[in-house]
Design a protein around this motif. Structure first.
Motif, short mmCIF file in Angstrom:
data_model
loop_
_atom_site.label_atom_id
_atom_site.label_comp_id
_atom_site.label_asym_id
_atom_site.label_seq_id
_atom_site.Cartn_x
_atom_site.Cartn_y
_atom_site.Cartn_z
N ASP A 121 11.65 19.46 55.84
CA ASP A 121 11.27 18.26 56.61
C ASP A 121 12.46 17.73 57.40
O ASP A 121 12.32 17.33 58.55
CB ASP A 121 10.75 17.17 55.67
N ALA A 122 13.65 17.73 56.79
CA ALA A 122 14.85 17.27 57.50
C ALA A 122 15.15 18.17 58.70
O ALA A 122 15.59 17.68 59.74
CB ALA A 122 16.04 17.22 56.54
N ARG A 123 14.89 19.45 58.57
CA ARG A 123 15.06 20.35 59.72
C ARG A 123 14.07 19.99 60.82
O ARG A 123 14.44 19.98 62.00
CB ARG A 123 14.90 21.81 59.29
N CYS A 175 18.87 19.10 58.33
CA CYS A 175 19.20 18.69 59.70
C CYS A 175 20.63 19.08 60.05
O CYS A 175 20.88 19.62 61.14
CB CYS A 175 19.00 17.19 59.84
N SER A 176 21.55 18.82 59.15
CA SER A 176 22.97 19.13 59.42
C SER A 176 23.16 20.62 59.71
O SER A 176 23.87 20.99 60.65
CB SER A 176 23.83 18.73 58.22
N ASP A 177 22.52 21.47 58.92
CA ASP A 177 22.64 22.92 59.12
C ASP A 177 22.08 23.32 60.48
O ASP A 177 22.65 24.18 61.16
CB ASP A 177 21.92 23.68 58.01
N LEU A 178 20.96 22.71 60.88
CA LEU A 178 20.38 23.00 62.19
C LEU A 178 21.36 22.64 63.31
O LEU A 178 21.55 23.41 64.25
CB LEU A 178 19.08 22.22 62.38
N PHE A 179 22.00 21.48 63.21
CA PHE A 179 22.92 21.05 64.26
C PHE A 179 24.12 21.99 64.37
O PHE A 179 24.59 22.27 65.47
CB PHE A 179 23.35 19.61 64.05
N VAL A 180 24.61 22.49 63.25
CA VAL A 180 25.72 23.46 63.29
C VAL A 180 25.21 24.78 63.88
O VAL A 180 25.92 25.43 64.66
CB VAL A 180 26.34 23.65 61.90
#
Length: 153
Positions: A65-67, A113-118
């Motif tokens: 969901d965060a992604r 979400c953080s992993d997606l942004f990286v």
């Protein structure tokens, strides 16, 4: 490699951003800073993912969901800037998790979400962050995230 090229290379397609559900803007560009309003996880059919993480919603589901929220934030940023290639770096995220009492894995959830942004911005996607648990979130959503991006001059 540019952010737009990374999206294309990874087959990540951004949908059109949703209209705000209240009296606020989805983003505000001030000087070289883009402020993105908080968003929840929107599914392909336009509905919002709801539930309480740690009581019916698993850590893995909440991370997914965060992604989804991250994809929505990227769509809003692209609308605001015309291209994600204008993002200099991600400054900060505030991640809020609709958590059951005693659930303590908010950082792992917001990693979605953080992993997606990286993945999209490379090292420029690494950011400062807060990940907190909430007793409830609007409309019962599982996760809400807001973001701040630095924009290239």
């Amino acid at each position: 490699m540019s952010a737009e090229m990374r999206l294309k290379e990874r087959g990540i397609v951004l949908s059109e951003p949703q209209s705000p559900s209240g009296n606020y803007l989805p983003f505000r560009l001030h000087d070289n800073t883009l402020y993105l309003s908080g968003q929840g996880p929107r599914l392909a059919d336009g509905s919002l993912r709801t539930g309480i993480v740690g009581a019916g919603v698993t850590l893995e589901e909440a991370k997914a969901d965060a992604r989804l929220v991250g994809l929505g934030l990227l769509a809003a940023a692209r609308t605001a800037l015309g291209s994600l290639d204008r993002v200099d770096y991600v400054v900060k995220l505030l991640g809020m998790v609709n958590a059951a009492p005693g659930f303590g894995h908010q950082p792992e959830v917001i990693n979605g979400c953080s992993d997606l942004f990286v993945e999209v911005f490379g090292e420029a996607g690494r950011h400062a962050r807060s990940a907190v648990g909430m007793g409830s979130l609007p409309r019962g959503i599982t996760v809400e995230i807001e973001a701040i991006f630095a924009v290239k001059k």
